[in-house]
Design an enzyme around this catalytic site. Structure first.
Site, mmCIF file in Angstrom:
data_model
loop_
_atom_site.group_PDB
_atom_site.id
_atom_site.type_symbol
_atom_site.label_atom_id
_atom_site.label_comp_id
_atom_site.label_asym_id
_atom_site.label_seq_id
_atom_site.Cartn_x
_atom_site.Cartn_y
_atom_site.Cartn_z
ATOM 1 N N ARG A 114 -37.727 40.793 -1.839
ATOM 2 C CA ARG A 114 -38.232 42.127 -1.526
ATOM 3 C C ARG A 114 -39.395 42.418 -2.470
ATOM 4 N NH1 ARG A 114 -34.089 46.465 -1.848
ATOM 5 N NH2 ARG A 114 -35.461 47.561 -0.415
ATOM 6 N N SER A 115 -40.369 43.141 -1.931
ATOM 7 C CA SER A 115 -41.635 43.268 -2.656
ATOM 8 C C SER A 115 -41.462 43.947 -4.012
ATOM 9 C CB SER A 115 -42.647 44.032 -1.814
ATOM 10 O OG SER A 115 -42.173 45.331 -1.539
ATOM 11 N N SER A 116 -40.564 44.945 -4.081
ATOM 12 C CA SER A 116 -40.414 45.667 -5.354
ATOM 13 C C SER A 116 -39.923 44.726 -6.454
ATOM 14 C CB SER A 116 -39.466 46.850 -5.191
ATOM 15 O OG SER A 116 -38.251 46.413 -4.632
ATOM 16 N N ARG A 119 -42.632 42.034 -7.447
ATOM 17 C CA ARG A 119 -43.642 42.514 -8.393
ATOM 18 C C ARG A 119 -43.159 42.451 -9.835
ATOM 19 N NH1 ARG A 119 -45.584 47.615 -4.618
ATOM 20 N NH2 ARG A 119 -45.723 46.306 -2.761
ATOM 21 N N GLU A 142 -31.843 30.965 -5.064
ATOM 22 C CA GLU A 142 -32.434 30.110 -6.109
ATOM 23 C C GLU A 142 -33.325 31.023 -6.945
ATOM 24 O OE1 GLU A 142 -32.397 27.136 -2.404
ATOM 25 O OE2 GLU A 142 -34.260 27.971 -3.128
ATOM 26 N N GLN A 161 -33.934 39.998 1.581
ATOM 27 C CA GLN A 161 -33.822 40.427 2.971
ATOM 28 C C GLN A 161 -33.677 39.208 3.874
ATOM 29 O OE1 GLN A 161 -37.487 42.244 4.393
ATOM 30 N NE2 GLN A 161 -38.616 41.283 2.703
ATOM 31 N N TYR A 174 -25.310 23.896 12.986
ATOM 32 C CA TYR A 174 -24.890 23.470 11.649
ATOM 33 C C TYR A 174 -23.387 23.219 11.589
ATOM 34 C CZ TYR A 174 -25.668 23.105 6.613
ATOM 35 O OH TYR A 174 -25.786 22.651 5.333
ATOM 36 N N LYS A 181 -22.981 20.293 4.575
ATOM 37 C CA LYS A 181 -22.634 20.328 3.153
ATOM 38 C C LYS A 181 -22.291 21.723 2.644
ATOM 39 C CE LYS A 181 -26.332 18.139 1.578
ATOM 40 N NZ LYS A 181 -27.193 17.359 0.646
#
Lengths: 335, 133
Positions: A114-116, A119, A142, A161, A174, A181
């Site tokens: 998410r952008s917040s 940043r 990760e 998100q 899958y 895995k």
């Protein structure tokens, strides 16, 4: 085609399992569902790989070596809501979503930040952002802090998100693959034992692990690097510090002449310093008392703000000599 | 919060060790080194390898007289360092500089935790969210 908010809601409400997207718990749908995404939260489990003293992760390692590797990951269990997990600059850690996710065979998901938070320098996935059709389980983060300051994370923070796209004509999702895995609940966030046809062929070329002198070498090295040198070579315990106390000459470079000068100043002016500063810690640079405080932590912070990381002698001023410290061992023999 | 580590089998018998983050106090951009420290309730103070202190550029702040295991008395330097262990950050700790590759956690830090040594399964647990008696 990417799913809009309306299509996401449709899929979440879908009763047909072949079409349904499952995200549970959905803490607050109004807040979480955006125009083309769903916010997800940080779960309570983290895993950190220590930066040093660890064997390289070699994909050709034997299952035994892989298990050794796993034993020394730092699994941080079960943080509570207000527990702080500190991600330091350029530190890598694994986490996972609070939410359990299940995708039908005609939907591929993608995890993104998410952008917040971005940043602040927080990255939630490095390369493996796709969630394959048919996947069920928690999505592993990760985590990486590319920012200049430590980031404090708490379980429950909405740091990522999910986006969804439709895919057509999936022949084998899958859940239907012979080897999937990362399906379902896994106690271990780390990657599974690396195994595919090419790796198996390379291992065959390398020869059996048990007979390979190179493999034995790796094992021996790994034991030393994972745990430090063997005890016979270098007693490691604080209780064995007879061999571990550094000599004055070896520390001289690290301490510096200014520090020596300050120690000498303190010793030679002890009486007058006691008269002026008894019961306090003093900070001495060369031959000058630059600050004092009854609390050494306060003094440490203040002198650091003013003088940086400069070596500084900061003893507790008392008429009585400071009692010796004991580093292990039975002290009753001294009484 | 509770955190668990496996015993180190480099020792015979195996010994409790824990992984900690070590860095400079009061410096936001400090390098962070993760090291294993041995749990040593016999030590008054925590000891950190000189190699780590040197790499970080830790600030020497004192010289103390110290009895080692053989009851030898030595004057050794004390450094300031920050330690994060089991999610708990100690902003500034005074530690002994030691020449061995493995340092140790003394009672100055251990006193802040409930420490459990599960010898049979070879696990060490630290937690700080218990009610102290």
């Amino acid at each position: 085609m990417r799913l809009s908010d309306a299509k996401i809601v449709e899929r979440l409400a879908e009763r047909n399992p072949a079409k349904q997207i499952v995200i549970t718990p959905m803490v607050n749908a109004l807040e979480q569902i955006g125009s083309a995404s769903v916010d997800v939260h940080l779960g309570s489990q983290f895993m950190v790989v220590a930066h040093s003293d660890r064997l390289d992760f070699d994909p050709l390692m034997s299952p035994k070596e892989y298990n050794e590797w796993l034993r020394h990951l730092r699994l941080v269990n079960r943080y509570s809501v207000l527990d702080r997990f500190i991600l330091h600059p350029f530190q890598f850690a694994l986490g996972r979503t609070l939410e359990f996710i299940k995708l039908p065979r005609d939907i591929v998901g993608r995890i993104d930040g998410r952008s917040s938070w971005a940043r602040q320098g927080l990255v939630v996935h490095s390369t493996a952002g796709d969630i394959h059709p048919g996947t069920s389980g928690f999505v592993v983060f990760e985590l990486m802090n590319y920012g200049p300051v430590p980031i404090v994370l708490y379980p429950g923070l909405a740091i990522a998100q999910l986006r969804f796209e439709t895919v057509e004509d999936v022949r084998e999702d899958y859940s239907e693959r012979p080897v999937s895995k990362y399906m379902g609940f896994r106690p271990n966030l780390w990657s599974s034992y690396p195994d595919d046809s090419i790796l198996r062929a390379m291992r065959n070329l390398k020869g059996p692990w048990e007979e390979s002198s190179e493999a034995r070498g790796v094992q021996e090295v790994s034991e030393q690097r994972l745990f430090g040198p063997v005890p016979n070579q270098d007693p490691l315990s604080g209780s064995q510090l007879g061999m571990s106390v550094p000599s004055a000459s070896q520390e001289r470079d690290l301490l510096g002449e200014d520090f020596d000068q300050a120690v000498h100043y303190y010793q030679s002016h002890h009486t007058e310093l006691v008269a002026q500063f008894e019961g306090k810690y003093v900070a001495i640079i060369k031959e000058e008392v630059v600050d004092s405080d009854a609390d050494w932590r306060r003094l440490s912070k203040r002198t650091h703000e003013k003088y940086g990381n400069k070596p500084m002698f900061m003893p507790f001023v008392s008429a009585e000599p400071e009692k010796p410290k004991y580093l292990g061992g039975p002290r009753r023999s001294l009484q | 919060m509770k955190q668990t580590w496996n015993y180190s089998f480099a020792f015979e018998p195996p010994s409790p060790v824990v992984d900690v983050d070590l860095y400079l106090p009061w410096e936001e951009s400090s390098q962070i080194l993760t090291r294993s420290l041995q749990v040593d309730s016999g030590a008054d103070m925590t000891g950190v390898p000189m190699e780590v202190l040197s790499t970080l550029g830790a600030r020497p702040v004192n010289v103390l007289s110290v009895f080692d295991f053989n009851q030898r008395l030595s004057d050794i330097p004390i450094f300031e360092i920050s330690i994060t262990i089991a999610g708990r950050n100690f902003k500034v700790v005074r530690v002994v500089g030691v020449r061995s590759r493995l340092g140790f956690l003394g009672r100055d830090v251990l006193r802040e935790f409930l420490v459990e040594l599960e010898g049979r399964s070879g696990e060490t647990s630290f937690s700080d969210d218990y009610l102290a008696p």
